[in-house]
Design a protein around this motif. Structure first.
Motif, short mmCIF file in Angstrom:
data_model
loop_
_atom_site.label_atom_id
_atom_site.label_comp_id
_atom_site.label_asym_id
_atom_site.label_seq_id
_atom_site.Cartn_x
_atom_site.Cartn_y
_atom_site.Cartn_z
N GLU A 17 0.84 -1.26 0.03
CA GLU A 17 0.06 -0.05 0.08
C GLU A 17 1.05 1.22 -0.05
O GLU A 17 0.59 2.07 -0.50
CB GLU A 17 -1.00 0.02 1.18
CG GLU A 17 -2.09 -1.08 1.09
CD GLU A 17 -1.62 -2.47 1.53
OE1 GLU A 17 -0.51 -2.61 1.90
OE2 GLU A 17 -2.53 -3.39 1.38
N PHE A 18 2.05 1.14 0.60
CA PHE A 18 2.86 2.15 0.53
C PHE A 18 3.55 2.51 -0.66
O PHE A 18 3.52 3.94 -1.02
CB PHE A 18 4.01 2.20 1.67
CG PHE A 18 4.38 3.52 2.05
CD1 PHE A 18 3.76 4.62 2.56
CD2 PHE A 18 6.09 3.58 1.70
CE1 PHE A 18 4.61 5.78 2.70
CE2 PHE A 18 6.54 4.58 2.11
CZ PHE A 18 6.04 5.96 2.61
N GLU A 57 2.27 1.90 -3.23
CA GLU A 57 1.02 2.45 -4.06
C GLU A 57 0.77 4.03 -3.85
O GLU A 57 0.86 4.77 -4.96
CB GLU A 57 -0.34 1.78 -3.63
CG GLU A 57 -1.62 1.91 -4.28
CD GLU A 57 -2.71 1.47 -3.79
OE1 GLU A 57 -2.73 0.31 -3.64
OE2 GLU A 57 -3.61 2.14 -3.52
N LEU A 58 1.25 4.32 -2.58
CA LEU A 58 1.05 5.83 -2.42
C LEU A 58 2.22 6.60 -3.09
O LEU A 58 2.41 7.73 -3.68
CB LEU A 58 0.96 6.01 -0.80
CG LEU A 58 0.86 7.54 -0.49
CD1 LEU A 58 -0.19 8.18 -0.67
CD2 LEU A 58 1.32 7.51 1.15
#
Lengths: 261, 234
Positions: free
Chosen positions: A75-76, A78-79
């Protein structure tokens, strides 16, 4: 590549603060120190014992570390991909920050024990440290590649375990069986190539070539020394190990460049 | 302005976005709504370049997103699930993103204050609650005052007080001329947050209307009924 440096720096900080990494380095240092103290104190004898641990444990630990790093960072990543960065910058920053520290665990852990207890035979330490660095890096890169390649965790871990079992357990058995069954044929060249196809064998041969332990070299290692000579055998094996680091990294980079997050 | 022209995306054999052509003018706020797996998050991710489109084109501010990642400097993104490196502190995460975005100064401070995050800044991420991580995610998206905000279910996981603060901030940014694109399942908050609603159904745009056209009195109940009717019709 300034952005890659930024990512690498912060990722490195995150990895170095991991209790898991500290525990792993501590365990390697304690094991090495124990072997030096209770194993006769001679670097050659200790290296053979450490090598057995390195060849069995390091590939598996590094594979799992690579996989978990990607899963935890998904998810990081992705960020970060939503920031003004090129995918290549993010990938190489992430890899530098995760693979390098885990690849340095054994050289550092072993180095601490070596520096405190052995204080000699630094050439031997150098080759063991280099090969364990390349072996850890290679398998961590495989872990990263697998975790990027497949979404299903079962498939990722299945592929990792399969790779580990195949290269660390089955490979030598299959090679030995093949050598036995095909002993009437000129298979030396094929076996020589087979040595290059297993990074664990390469690491083992590279270190054992530095130790006076011809009996442990195995058929392929002895063949290598016979074909290219002792002087060229180690550089050749190190180059082979380096290729085993580059190939999975390159594959992981290609996968990352095309991946949908 | 964000322009999508005939954007298609498949995952395996499943078509997730089908011939999406949408224009979001600058300084407009648009909510993307629809049932689960309608393609809402994928649409946002295509705009951000996280998901590669199979065909079609996307332009942000007149620039094709395939040309350069620089267009993302103008975008603040808040993902659906905020997860950060566990061993870094909240302050370090903010610093990392600032460095990557090339931001300097205390650009995060107004938002840290607004979301009451100051006391959490020096704690490692692993010690932060889900709601606090969502606040951190909001700070990362808003700091530097980007022209475009792309927000994937931004108020999910926020406590009511923080959600109110966040919505107030969004209204302020709308007034200041920011373009906002968000997904949400909470229809009742649409009238106060957006100008237009875009309904996705099985990867197709079935409705793209101003809020005023759907609920003339601005009532959330009327809007909800209108959207449900439209989704049921397919």
């Amino acid at each position: 590549m300034q952005a890659a440096q930024v990512i690498a720096r912060w990722e490195l900080r995150n990895t170095l603060r991991s209790r898991w990494v500290a525990g792993y380095a501590g365990a390697i240092a304690a094991l090495s120190a124990g072997l030096f103290i209770y194993g006769g104190g001679m670097p050659e004898q200790v290296v053979i014992s450490v090598l057995n641990v390195v060849l069995l444990v390091v590939p598996l630990v590094s594979l799992l570390f690579g996989i978990v790093s990607v899963h935890n960072a998904r998810e990081f990543l992705e960020l970060l991909l939503a920031q003004p960065l090129r995918r290549g910058e993010l990938f190489w920053g992430f890899v530098l920050g995760t693979v390098v520290p885990v690849a340095l665990v054994v050289p550092v852990g072993l180095g601490i024990a070596w520096g405190i207890v052995a204080r000699q035979g630094w050439g031997l330490y150098g080759i063991l440290a280099l090969e364990s660095f390349l072996l850890s890096g290679s398998f961590a890169a495989f872990g990263i590649w697998f975790a990027l390649r497949w979404e299903e965790r079962l498939k990722v871990f299945g592929a990792a375990i399969l790779l580990w079992v195949a290269l660390s357990v089955l490979y030598d058995g299959i090679l030995l069986g093949a050598a036995f069954l095909l002993q009437r044929y000129p298979i030396e060249r094929a076996l020589f190539v087979a040595l290059l196809l297993n990074p664990i064998d390469l690491a083992r041969v590279a270190v054992l070539l530095q130790v006076d332990a011809a009996a442990l070299l195995g058929y392929t290692g002895a063949l290598l020394r016979q074909v290219v000579g002792s002087a060229w055998a180690v550089p050749l094996v190190v180059v082979g190990s380096l290729c085993w680091l580059i190939v999975p990294l390159w594959q992981a980079a290609r996968t990352f460049a095309r991946k949908d997050f | 302005m964000i322009v999508l022209h005939r954007v298609c995306k498949r995952f395996g054999g499943q078509r997730v976005l089908e011939e999406i052509s949408v224009t979001i003018p600058a300084a407009r706020s648009v909510a993307v709504v629809g049932p689960n797996a309608a393609g809402k998050s994928t649409l946002l991710k295509c705009i951000l370049g996280l998901v590669r489109v199979d065909s079609g084109q996307i332009w942000v501010g007149g620039v094709s997103i395939e040309q350069t990642p620089e267009y993302r400097r103008r975008i603040g993104y808040m993902p659906q699930q905020p997860r950060f490196p566990e061993n870094l502190t909240a302050a370090e995460i903010i610093e990392l993103v600032k460095q990557v975005r090339g931001l300097s100064g205390a650009v995060e401070e107004p938002y840290v204050e607004r979301f009451a995050l100051a006391r959490e800044l020096d704690k490692p991420v692993r010690a932060l609650s889900g709601g606090t991580r969502q606040k951190l995610s909001a700070v990362l998206a808003l700091m530097g005052e980007p022209e475009i905000l792309v927000l994937d279910e931004p108020t999910a996981g926020l406590d009511p007080v923080t959600a109110q603060s966040f919505k107030a901030e969004l209204r302020a940014r709308r007034t200041a001329g920011a373009t906002v694109l968000l997904t949400t399942h909470i229809v009742s908050e649409l009238p106060e947050l957006v100008d237009e609603v875009l309904v996705l159904l099985e990867g197709r745009v079935v409705l793209h209307e101003p809020i005023a056209a759907l609920a003339t009195d601005g009532s959330p109940a009327v809007l909800e009924e209108a959207l449900v009717q439209r989704i049921r019709r397919g």
